[in-house]
Design a protein around this motif. Structure first.
Motif, PDB file in Angstrom:
ATOM      1  N   TYR A  58      59.730 -24.459 -37.614  1.00  0.00           N
ATOM      2  CA  TYR A  58      60.093 -23.040 -37.729  1.00  0.00           C
ATOM      3  C   TYR A  58      58.836 -22.181 -37.749  1.00  0.00           C
ATOM      4  CZ  TYR A  58      61.827 -18.579 -39.078  1.00  0.00           C
ATOM      5  OH  TYR A  58      62.092 -17.232 -39.048  1.00  0.00           O
ATOM      6  N   THR A  66      58.724 -13.577 -35.539  1.00  0.00           N
ATOM      7  CA  THR A  66      59.323 -12.763 -36.603  1.00  0.00           C
ATOM      8  C   THR A  66      58.235 -11.888 -37.232  1.00  0.00           C
ATOM      9  OG1 THR A  66      59.152 -14.549 -38.248  1.00  0.00           O
ATOM     10  CG2 THR A  66      61.218 -14.380 -37.058  1.00  0.00           C
ATOM     11  N   GLY A  93      65.078 -13.863 -48.416  1.00  0.00           N
ATOM     12  CA  GLY A  93      65.263 -14.838 -47.328  1.00  0.00           C
ATOM     13  C   GLY A  93      63.961 -14.944 -46.559  1.00  0.00           C
ATOM     14  N   ASP A 117      63.814 -17.303 -51.421  1.00  0.00           N
ATOM     15  CA  ASP A 117      64.567 -18.080 -50.421  1.00  0.00           C
ATOM     16  C   ASP A 117      65.227 -19.243 -51.150  1.00  0.00           C
ATOM     17  OD1 ASP A 117      64.139 -18.163 -47.073  1.00  0.00           O
ATOM     18  OD2 ASP A 117      65.039 -19.953 -47.979  1.00  0.00           O
ATOM     19  N   ILE A 146      70.758 -16.092 -52.186  1.00  0.00           N
ATOM     20  CA  ILE A 146      71.260 -14.733 -51.970  1.00  0.00           C
ATOM     21  C   ILE A 146      72.781 -14.815 -52.031  1.00  0.00           C
ATOM     22  CG2 ILE A 146      71.492 -12.854 -50.307  1.00  0.00           C
ATOM     23  CD1 ILE A 146      68.770 -13.940 -49.104  1.00  0.00           C
ATOM     24  N   SER A 161      64.229 -10.138 -43.198  1.00  0.00           N
ATOM     25  CA  SER A 161      63.985 -10.320 -41.767  1.00  0.00           C
ATOM     26  C   SER A 161      64.650 -11.575 -41.233  1.00  0.00           C
ATOM     27  CB  SER A 161      62.473 -10.278 -41.526  1.00  0.00           C
ATOM     28  OG  SER A 161      61.959 -11.461 -41.068  1.00  0.00           O
TER      29      SER A 161
END
Ligand SMILES: C[S@@+](CC[C@H](N)C(=O)[O-])C[C@H]1O[C@@H](n2cnc3c(N)ncnc32)[C@H](O)[C@@H]1O
Length: 327
Positions: A58, A66, A93, A117, A146, A161
């Motif tokens: 990632y 991002t 997040g 997160d 969350i 984001s």
């Protein structure tokens, strides 16, 4: 003494080292797994980023994009609030910390930062990467989910984001409400797709109801003039391709364009752009066509010709996403 490297370069260097030692085939397989998880209906019940290979993939593959999207959104926001500099920043997040790097790229200096997160491996790798930046070494990496139970300490800036897509409708609402209750300013970024835009409009409406004013991209805080289902507001950020990108995607292009949608809103007074360029300008012989979202809520195509003198020169330099006319 050499000046410290700017955050974007620092981040690129830190990410380049991530896959060192991992056989190229294994790296591309991890990326392909990740792409598959994000294709179709993204699961909302358990983390997608489960282990170090997932998060390394990632970070190496998606984080540069991002980061650039969030940086572009924050720059537009900063233009609308020229006297404001965030103190505390909370990234919801936040994964491997792209938005913490982007905030630091727009407003340099140390500040209290919390990256929240539910994926522990993402937070652990985020901490590792952040060690490359003297200003991000003290970031707090907080493992939380969350959802309805989320409460946040008050903060200046909340960023969200590429997260709404991974939440149920109820959790999206809980997140926006928690952000609005805790922060002076909220910046949300999503993929530049029709669905991403739809989720943003929902969040935008909630922020306005909670008393926020829209600073960017919209030149106003009234309803979006796009008729639902006919179009979607989005922008584009240029991202240098890493060798991993070239390996996975083939081809030799040195960059790619990340399409994103965003909203930046604040509780304090903002100075939004008079108009915003909402598509790539079309340069024709002796004229430039600009698709504008205007402060009197409407969409309009402006034709700027040589007869407009300096404005024509400015139009030739105008880019998708810019304020118009330039200040
Ligand atoms: C696509 S990643 C984006 C990461 C980072 N914000 C960025 O822009 O690079 C989505 C992140 O949201 C996190 N996430 C998804 N659902 C969550 C939830 N219910 N609670 C906490 N984090 C969540 C994931 O673990 C992941 O790190």
């Amino acid at each position: 003494m050499n000046a410290p490297a700017p955050p974007a370069e620092n981040l690129r260097a830190a990410l380049a080292g991530l896959l060192d030692g991992l056989p190229p085939r294994q790296a591309s397989q991890a990326v392909e797994r990740l792409i598959a998880s994000y294709r179709g209906a993204t699961p909302t019940d358990a983390p997608i980023l489960r282990d170090r290979a997932d998060v390394a993939a990632y970070a190496a593959y998606r984080m540069p994009a991002t980061f650039e999207a969030v940086r572009a959104a924050l720059e537009a926001f900063a233009d609308a609030v020229p006297a404001w500099v965030p103190g505390a920043h909370t990234d919801l997040g936040g994964g491997t910390g792209a938005a913490a790097w982007a905030v630091n790229a727009v407003w340099g200096g140390k500040r209290p930062v919390t990256v929240l997160d539910w994926a522990e491996p993402a937070l652990a790798l985020g901490r590792e990467i952040a060690a490359a930046s003297p200003e991000l070494r003290d970031v707090r990496w907080q493992r939380s989910r969350i959802g309805a139970a989320l409460t946040l300490d008050s903060t200046d800036l909340v960023t969200v984001s590429y997260v709404l897509n991974e939440l149920t409708a109820a959790d999206r609402t809980a997140l926006v409400d928690a952000a609005a209750a805790a922060a002076q300013a909220v910046v949300i970024v999503e993929p530049g797709t029709p669905d991403g835009y739809a989720r943003l409009i929902e969040a935008r409406d909630r922020l306005i109801t909670a008393g926020f004013r829209i600073a960017a991209p919209c030149p106003h805080s009234a309803a979006c003039p796009i008729a639902p289902g006919t179009d979607w507001c989005h922008f584009s950020a240029r991202v240098s391709r890493s060798s991993l990108h070239r390996q996975v995607k083939g081809g030799s292009l040195a960059y790619e364009d990340e399409k994103f949608a965003y909203v930046a809103a604040a509780r304090f007074p903002v100075e939004p752009a008079a108009n915003r360029v909402v598509r790539r300008p079309q340069i024709r012989k002796g004229q430039v066509l600009l698709d504008l979202c205007e402060s009197e809520p409407s969409l309009r195509r402006a034709t700027v010709t040589k007869r407009h003198g300096d404005l024509y020169k400015a139009a030739r330099d105008a880019d998708w996403g810019d304020a118009w006319p330039p200040s």
